[in-house]
Design a protein around this motif. Structure first.
Motif, PDB file in Angstrom:
ATOM      1  N   VAL A  56     -29.353   6.716 -11.957  1.00 59.05           N
ATOM      2  CA  VAL A  56     -29.970   6.215 -13.194  1.00 59.05           C
ATOM      3  C   VAL A  56     -30.928   5.093 -12.824  1.00 59.05           C
ATOM      4  O   VAL A  56     -30.573   4.186 -12.062  1.00 59.05           O
ATOM      5  CB  VAL A  56     -28.902   5.680 -14.182  1.00 59.05           C
ATOM      6  CG1 VAL A  56     -29.564   5.144 -15.448  1.00 59.05           C
ATOM      7  CG2 VAL A  56     -27.900   6.765 -14.530  1.00 59.05           C
ATOM      8  N   ARG A  66     -25.427   5.175 -18.621  1.00 59.91           N
ATOM      9  CA  ARG A  66     -25.834   6.518 -18.187  1.00 59.91           C
ATOM     10  C   ARG A  66     -27.180   6.934 -18.778  1.00 59.91           C
ATOM     11  O   ARG A  66     -27.980   7.595 -18.131  1.00 59.91           O
ATOM     12  CB  ARG A  66     -24.755   7.542 -18.560  1.00 59.91           C
ATOM     13  CG  ARG A  66     -23.404   7.249 -17.890  1.00 59.91           C
ATOM     14  CD  ARG A  66     -22.385   8.311 -18.284  1.00 59.91           C
ATOM     15  NE  ARG A  66     -21.043   7.952 -17.867  1.00 59.91           N
ATOM     16  CZ  ARG A  66     -20.196   7.251 -18.615  1.00 59.91           C
ATOM     17  NH1 ARG A  66     -20.576   6.810 -19.808  1.00 59.91           N
ATOM     18  NH2 ARG A  66     -18.984   6.990 -18.190  1.00 59.91           N
ATOM     19  N   LYS A  67     -27.410   6.517 -20.026  1.00 56.60           N
ATOM     20  CA  LYS A  67     -28.689   6.877 -20.672  1.00 56.60           C
ATOM     21  C   LYS A  67     -29.787   5.871 -20.367  1.00 56.60           C
ATOM     22  O   LYS A  67     -30.975   6.165 -20.490  1.00 56.60           O
ATOM     23  CB  LYS A  67     -28.500   6.976 -22.194  1.00 56.60           C
ATOM     24  CG  LYS A  67     -27.584   8.108 -22.627  1.00 56.60           C
ATOM     25  CD  LYS A  67     -27.402   8.076 -24.139  1.00 56.60           C
ATOM     26  CE  LYS A  67     -26.393   9.112 -24.594  1.00 56.60           C
ATOM     27  NZ  LYS A  67     -25.963   8.879 -25.979  1.00 56.60           N
ATOM     28  N   SER A  84     -18.144   0.947 -19.210  1.00 57.63           N
ATOM     29  CA  SER A  84     -18.853   1.855 -20.120  1.00 57.63           C
ATOM     30  C   SER A  84     -20.111   1.207 -20.705  1.00 57.63           C
ATOM     31  O   SER A  84     -20.902   1.859 -21.372  1.00 57.63           O
ATOM     32  CB  SER A  84     -17.925   2.290 -21.262  1.00 57.63           C
ATOM     33  OG  SER A  84     -17.463   1.153 -21.966  1.00 57.63           O
ATOM     34  N   TRP A 119     -17.822   9.983 -13.285  1.00 58.87           N
ATOM     35  CA  TRP A 119     -18.294   8.917 -14.173  1.00 58.87           C
ATOM     36  C   TRP A 119     -19.713   9.200 -14.653  1.00 58.87           C
ATOM     37  O   TRP A 119     -20.017   9.054 -15.845  1.00 58.87           O
ATOM     38  CB  TRP A 119     -18.225   7.554 -13.463  1.00 58.87           C
ATOM     39  CG  TRP A 119     -18.619   6.453 -14.399  1.00 58.87           C
ATOM     40  CD1 TRP A 119     -17.846   5.858 -15.355  1.00 58.87           C
ATOM     41  CD2 TRP A 119     -19.911   5.847 -14.514  1.00 58.87           C
ATOM     42  NE1 TRP A 119     -18.568   4.917 -16.054  1.00 58.87           N
ATOM     43  CE2 TRP A 119     -19.844   4.891 -15.557  1.00 58.87           C
ATOM     44  CE3 TRP A 119     -21.131   6.016 -13.842  1.00 58.87           C
ATOM     45  CZ2 TRP A 119     -20.930   4.116 -15.936  1.00 58.87           C
ATOM     46  CZ3 TRP A 119     -22.210   5.242 -14.216  1.00 58.87           C
ATOM     47  CH2 TRP A 119     -22.111   4.297 -15.260  1.00 58.87           C
ATOM     48  N   PHE A 120     -20.598   9.613 -13.735  1.00 67.36           N
ATOM     49  CA  PHE A 120     -21.978   9.912 -14.144  1.00 67.36           C
ATOM     50  C   PHE A 120     -22.023  11.099 -15.112  1.00 67.36           C
ATOM     51  O   PHE A 120     -22.933  11.215 -15.922  1.00 67.36           O
ATOM     52  CB  PHE A 120     -22.859  10.191 -12.923  1.00 67.36           C
ATOM     53  CG  PHE A 120     -23.300   8.933 -12.205  1.00 67.36           C
ATOM     54  CD1 PHE A 120     -24.110   7.996 -12.831  1.00 67.36           C
ATOM     55  CD2 PHE A 120     -22.891   8.680 -10.903  1.00 67.36           C
ATOM     56  CE1 PHE A 120     -24.506   6.832 -12.187  1.00 67.36           C
ATOM     57  CE2 PHE A 120     -23.295   7.516 -10.242  1.00 67.36           C
ATOM     58  CZ  PHE A 120     -24.100   6.593 -10.889  1.00 67.36           C
ATOM     59  N   ASP A 121     -21.005  11.975 -15.041  1.00 65.13           N
ATOM     60  CA  ASP A 121     -20.938  13.117 -15.966  1.00 65.13           C
ATOM     61  C   ASP A 121     -20.370  12.737 -17.329  1.00 65.13           C
ATOM     62  O   ASP A 121     -20.227  13.580 -18.207  1.00 65.13           O
ATOM     63  CB  ASP A 121     -20.080  14.244 -15.363  1.00 65.13           C
ATOM     64  CG  ASP A 121     -20.807  14.945 -14.224  1.00 65.13           C
ATOM     65  OD1 ASP A 121     -22.040  14.805 -14.145  1.00 65.13           O
ATOM     66  OD2 ASP A 121     -20.140  15.602 -13.404  1.00 65.13           O
ATOM     67  N   GLY A 122     -19.969  11.453 -17.491  1.00 61.97           N
ATOM     68  CA  GLY A 122     -19.551  10.996 -18.818  1.00 61.97           C
ATOM     69  C   GLY A 122     -18.106  10.558 -18.942  1.00 61.97           C
ATOM     70  O   GLY A 122     -17.664  10.217 -20.036  1.00 61.97           O
ATOM     71  N   ASP A 153     -15.246   8.085 -18.986  1.00 60.91           N
ATOM     72  CA  ASP A 153     -14.889   6.655 -18.997  1.00 60.91           C
ATOM     73  C   ASP A 153     -13.385   6.549 -18.844  1.00 60.91           C
ATOM     74  O   ASP A 153     -12.646   7.194 -19.575  1.00 60.91           O
ATOM     75  CB  ASP A 153     -15.302   5.995 -20.327  1.00 60.91           C
ATOM     76  CG  ASP A 153     -16.772   5.613 -20.319  1.00 60.91           C
ATOM     77  OD1 ASP A 153     -17.280   5.268 -19.239  1.00 60.91           O
ATOM     78  OD2 ASP A 153     -17.404   5.683 -21.387  1.00 60.91           O
TER      79      ASP A 153
END
Length: 455
Positions: A168, A205-206, A188, A378-381, A383
């Motif tokens: 990111v 992440r975003k 998070s 973690w990068f896939d979402g 938490d």
């Protein structure tokens, strides 16, 4: 007639104490760089300090037991070509440390148990992606091998260290120099403070801004901010009259601070260290000779002044020991490693108690060294809350330290590493040629021996 009742708190009588000279680390030339980072990182195995180095940047890593005078020739970690600005140990592996430098790179190093025996120049991984110096590094609190770096190019990058890649990149969020960046408890959210006088809470992440607060402090000097309990934010900064301030904010209602207190008129930036187990926040000013500490609670005025540790010498930096590295039987609730010009002095914060038994109210379950998610997860979402440990019987690692694995095949090789590969393959070819020549010479010798025997 109403009598003022003193607020009850088990931390009211916490006192700080510097350790004796033979338990300090002496004769270390601490870096002279004018940069507002801690300059020091500690864990239960090692203490690391950024030191002065001619021709490049270096930092020293000492086993905690190696106290006393440190020899001038003691080996350092010296792979950077510019001064080192920030270092931080990995929370999931005590032998791994990251360093950011003026040479625009981030390097990951593996320190052998027992410390260095020779200078360390080759990092395990070199992360390149910033165009200006890298001054802030923070490991993810719960995900394994996730590192955040912030540079003077106003860019925040989240790295998957095992793959050696920037996953990111937030390059359009900050309009000016980033003063501080930190994670919340489960990683998070990210909180940053910036020279454009704005606090921002980001979705990591975003790379988007969730909420922001303009001018948390009126002054133009640097602002620092950390997440405290219940998602609240504690910030340190300056008033318009250059008085130092500490403020507490609720991100759900950013318009007004829950509390804003003025402290003094010193010019050093206040570095906040928050202990989520006790709710105590320690403010260490760069160039100060004191550490103030406050208790953060749910009742007004929310940030309660406890006391102050004072000494004669000013601090150039400060390291903060994780809870699992403290001496529990002595009721130690925090330990700092204060950097002087030529030494590092441990400072112990203690709650006075008569009993030697385990004090459950002082030591609730704390964050352990075990990660609760892998980097890719973690990068896939995913938490995940931190994996907690009890300190009752003194912390001992029940699981093997999370091994630091680098996927060599996945690493993006730079030109330098390509050059190294080329050098290795050349050396191998030369060796093969020499072995061939030796074999031919042996064959010739055997032939001659057989000829002589036949005669």
């Amino acid at each position: 007639m109403s009598r003022k009742v003193v607020r009850t708190s088990k931390f009211r009588h916490v006192f700080g104490q510097g350790l004796k000279a033979d338990q300090c680390y002496d004769d270390i030339r601490i870096s002279q760089m004018t940069w507002d980072s801690n300059f020091c990182s500690v864990n239960p195995k090692f203490v690391a300090m950024i030191v002065d180095a001619s021709g490049g940047g270096a930092f020293m890593v000492l086993p905690l037991t190696k106290t006393g005078r440190i020899d001038m020739s003691y080996p350092t970690v010296c792979g950077h070509t510019g001064p080192v600005l920030d270092i931080e140990f990995c929370p999931h592996n005590d032998n791994i440390i990251a360093s950011g430098s003026e040479d625009c790179s981030v390097m990951i190093w593996e320190i052998p148990d027992g410390g260095l025996t020779s200078p360390l120049t080759e990092p395990v991984v070199k992360l390149e992606g910033h165009s200006k110096r890298v001054g802030i590094l923070t490991w993810h609190p719960t995900a394994h091998n996730v590192l955040m770096s912030a540079g003077c190019d106003n860019v925040v990058i989240l790295w998957n260290v095992a793959r050696g890649e920037a996953v990111v990149r937030m390059d359009s969020v900050h309009t000016d120099l980033i003063y501080s960046a930190c994670w919340n408890r489960d990683g998070s959210k990210i909180l940053t403070s910036c020279k454009d006088k704005t606090l921002r809470i980001l979705d990591p992440r975003k790379g988007t801004v969730l909420v922001e607060k303009e001018k948390p402090h009126e002054g133009s000097r640097p602002v620092r901010a950390v997440f405290v309990s219940d998602g609240k934010i504690l910030s340190t900064g300056f008033s318009r009259m250059s008085e130092r301030q500490v403020a507490l904010w609720d991100p759900k209602n950013f318009s007004e601070p829950l509390t804003l207190q003025e402290l003094d008129t010193s010019s050093g930036v206040l570095l906040p260290f928050f202990d989520p187990d006790t709710g105590v926040v320690y403010l260490c000013g760069k160039g100060d000779s004191s550490i103030r500490y406050f208790e953060v609670t749910d009742e007004a005025p929310y940030v309660h002044y406890l006391s102050m540790y004072s000494s004669k010498e000013s601090q150039k930096g400060m390291g903060y020991m994780p809870k699992r590295g403290l001496e529990i039987n002595k009721c130690e609730i925090a330990r700092f490693y204060k950097l002087h010009e030529r030494k590092c002095e441990p400072i112990v914060m203690t709650v006075p108690r008569k009993s030697d038994l385990f004090q459950e109210d002082l030591y609730p379950d704390t964050i352990g060294p075990e990660p609760s998610a892998e980097a890719d997860e973690w990068f896939d979402g995913k938490d995940a809350p931190p994996v907690m440990i009890s300190l009752k019987d003194g912390f001992t690692a029940t699981t093997k330290t999370k091994e630091f694995k680098v996927h060599k095949s996945l690493l993006k090789t730079t030109a330098a590493s390509d050059g190294n590969q080329g050098g290795i393959s050349e050396a191998l070819q030369t060796l093969r040629r020499e072995i061939k020549a030796l074999k031919a010479a042996m064959d010739e010798l055997n032939r001659r021996v057989m000829e002589l025997e036949s005669k």
